[in-house]
Design a protein around this motif. Structure first.
Motif, PDB file in Angstrom:
ATOM      1  N   MET A  24       0.824  -1.209   0.000  1.00  0.00           N
ATOM      2  CA  MET A  24       0.000   0.000   0.000  1.00  0.00           C
ATOM      3  C   MET A  24       0.856   1.257   0.000  1.00  0.00           C
ATOM      4  N   ARG A  25       0.224   2.352  -0.362  1.00  0.00           N
ATOM      5  CA  ARG A  25       0.818   3.687  -0.242  1.00  0.00           C
ATOM      6  C   ARG A  25       0.075   4.394   0.890  1.00  0.00           C
ATOM      7  N   VAL A  26       0.850   4.938   1.847  1.00  0.00           N
ATOM      8  CA  VAL A  26       0.260   5.517   3.057  1.00  0.00           C
ATOM      9  C   VAL A  26       0.735   6.957   3.220  1.00  0.00           C
ATOM     10  N   LEU A  27      -0.186   7.841   3.595  1.00  0.00           N
ATOM     11  CA  LEU A  27       0.139   9.232   3.912  1.00  0.00           C
ATOM     12  C   LEU A  27      -0.140   9.448   5.389  1.00  0.00           C
ATOM     13  N   ASP A  28       0.882   9.852   6.139  1.00  0.00           N
ATOM     14  CA  ASP A  28       0.758  10.119   7.573  1.00  0.00           C
ATOM     15  C   ASP A  28       0.799  11.631   7.771  1.00  0.00           C
ATOM     16  N   LEU A  29      -0.372  12.233   7.976  1.00  0.00           N
ATOM     17  CA  LEU A  29      -0.468  13.683   8.185  1.00  0.00           C
ATOM     18  C   LEU A  29      -0.258  14.008   9.654  1.00  0.00           C
ATOM     19  N   GLY A  30       0.610  14.976   9.934  1.00  0.00           N
ATOM     20  CA  GLY A  30       0.912  15.324  11.321  1.00  0.00           C
ATOM     21  C   GLY A  30       1.684  14.212  11.998  1.00  0.00           C
ATOM     22  N   GLY A  32       4.661  13.883  13.147  1.00  0.00           N
ATOM     23  CA  GLY A  32       5.628  14.127  14.212  1.00  0.00           C
ATOM     24  C   GLY A  32       6.978  13.515  13.899  1.00  0.00           C
ATOM     25  N   VAL A  33       7.545  12.808  14.873  1.00  0.00           N
ATOM     26  CA  VAL A  33       8.886  12.237  14.721  1.00  0.00           C
ATOM     27  C   VAL A  33       8.871  10.873  14.029  1.00  0.00           C
ATOM     28  N   GLY A  34       7.734  10.477  13.480  1.00  0.00           N
ATOM     29  CA  GLY A  34       7.675   9.309  12.616  1.00  0.00           C
ATOM     30  C   GLY A  34       7.274   7.992  13.236  1.00  0.00           C
ATOM     31  N   ASP A  35       6.749   7.996  14.450  1.00  0.00           N
ATOM     32  CA  ASP A  35       6.389   6.727  15.092  1.00  0.00           C
ATOM     33  C   ASP A  35       5.436   5.903  14.226  1.00  0.00           C
ATOM     34  N   ALA A  36       4.297   6.481  13.862  1.00  0.00           N
ATOM     35  CA  ALA A  36       3.305   5.744  13.067  1.00  0.00           C
ATOM     36  C   ALA A  36       3.820   5.473  11.656  1.00  0.00           C
ATOM     37  N   SER A  37       4.575   6.401  11.091  1.00  0.00           N
ATOM     38  CA  SER A  37       5.120   6.203   9.741  1.00  0.00           C
ATOM     39  C   SER A  37       6.054   5.012   9.699  1.00  0.00           C
ATOM     40  N   LEU A  38       6.895   4.859  10.711  1.00  0.00           N
ATOM     41  CA  LEU A  38       7.835   3.736  10.748  1.00  0.00           C
ATOM     42  C   LEU A  38       7.103   2.405  10.896  1.00  0.00           C
ATOM     43  N   ILE A  39       6.081   2.379  11.713  1.00  0.00           N
ATOM     44  CA  ILE A  39       5.296   1.156  11.867  1.00  0.00           C
ATOM     45  C   ILE A  39       4.567   0.847  10.559  1.00  0.00           C
ATOM     46  N   ALA A  40       3.976   1.870   9.949  1.00  0.00           N
ATOM     47  CA  ALA A  40       3.294   1.677   8.668  1.00  0.00           C
ATOM     48  C   ALA A  40       4.278   1.160   7.621  1.00  0.00           C
ATOM     49  N   GLY A  41       5.506   1.657   7.654  1.00  0.00           N
ATOM     50  CA  GLY A  41       6.519   1.197   6.721  1.00  0.00           C
ATOM     51  C   GLY A  41       6.797  -0.286   6.856  1.00  0.00           C
ATOM     52  N   GLU A  42       6.799  -0.775   8.083  1.00  0.00           N
ATOM     53  CA  GLU A  42       6.988  -2.208   8.299  1.00  0.00           C
ATOM     54  C   GLU A  42       5.804  -2.994   7.737  1.00  0.00           C
ATOM     55  N   VAL A  44       3.672  -2.097   5.257  1.00  0.00           N
ATOM     56  CA  VAL A  44       3.550  -2.061   3.794  1.00  0.00           C
ATOM     57  C   VAL A  44       4.706  -2.784   3.115  1.00  0.00           C
ATOM     58  N   GLY A  45       5.816  -2.934   3.826  1.00  0.00           N
ATOM     59  CA  GLY A  45       6.950  -3.674   3.295  1.00  0.00           C
ATOM     60  C   GLY A  45       7.651  -2.964   2.143  1.00  0.00           C
ATOM     61  N   PRO A  46       8.585  -3.662   1.511  1.00  0.00           N
ATOM     62  CA  PRO A  46       9.404  -3.037   0.471  1.00  0.00           C
ATOM     63  C   PRO A  46       8.645  -2.690  -0.809  1.00  0.00           C
ATOM     64  N   THR A  47       7.466  -3.271  -0.993  1.00  0.00           N
ATOM     65  CA  THR A  47       6.684  -2.949  -2.191  1.00  0.00           C
ATOM     66  C   THR A  47       5.726  -1.789  -1.954  1.00  0.00           C
ATOM     67  N   GLY A  48       5.632  -1.309  -0.705  1.00  0.00           N
ATOM     68  CA  GLY A  48       4.772  -0.179  -0.373  1.00  0.00           C
ATOM     69  C   GLY A  48       5.569   1.097  -0.206  1.00  0.00           C
ATOM     70  N   PHE A  49       4.866   2.152   0.214  1.00  0.00           N
ATOM     71  CA  PHE A  49       5.490   3.459   0.323  1.00  0.00           C
ATOM     72  C   PHE A  49       4.762   4.259   1.393  1.00  0.00           C
TER      73      PHE A  49
END
Length: 71
Positions: A24-30, A32-42, A44-49
Motif C-alpha cells: 500500500m501507499r500511506v500518507l501520515d499527516l501530522g 511528528g517524529v515518525g512513530d506511526a510512519s515507521l510502523i506503517a513502513g513495516e 507495507v513492506g518493500p513494495t509499499g510506500f
C-alpha cells in the motif's frame, strides 16, 4: 524498529485494523517524529510506500534520521 512495548503494539494493531497492508501507499499527516510512519513502513513492506508530513521542521528532521536508521 528496536524494542517493542505496549503502545507500539497497540499502534501496530490499530494500523493493521485500519487496513494497512503490504504494497500500500500511506500518507501520515501530522506524523511528528515518525512513530506511526515507521510502523506503517513495516506493514507495507518493500513494495509499499509511506510519506510522513508535519509542520515542524525539527520533527521532520528527527523522523528522517529515524527512517534512515531503520533502513
Amino acid at each position: 524498529m528496536k524494542g517493542r512495548g505496549f503502545l507500539r503494539d497497540l499502534a501496530e494493531d490499530l494500523l493493521w485494523s485500519a487496513g494497512i497492508a503490504k504494497g500500500m501507499r500511506v500518507l501520515d499527516l501530522g506524523g511528528g517524529v515518525g512513530d506511526a510512519s515507521l510502523i506503517a513502513g513495516e506493514l507495507v513492506g518493500p513494495t509499499g510506500f509511506v510519506v510522513g508530513v508535519d509542520r515542524s521542521p525539527a520533527a521532520l528532521a528527527m523522523a528522517e534520521r529515524r527512517a534512515v536508521q531503520a533502513g
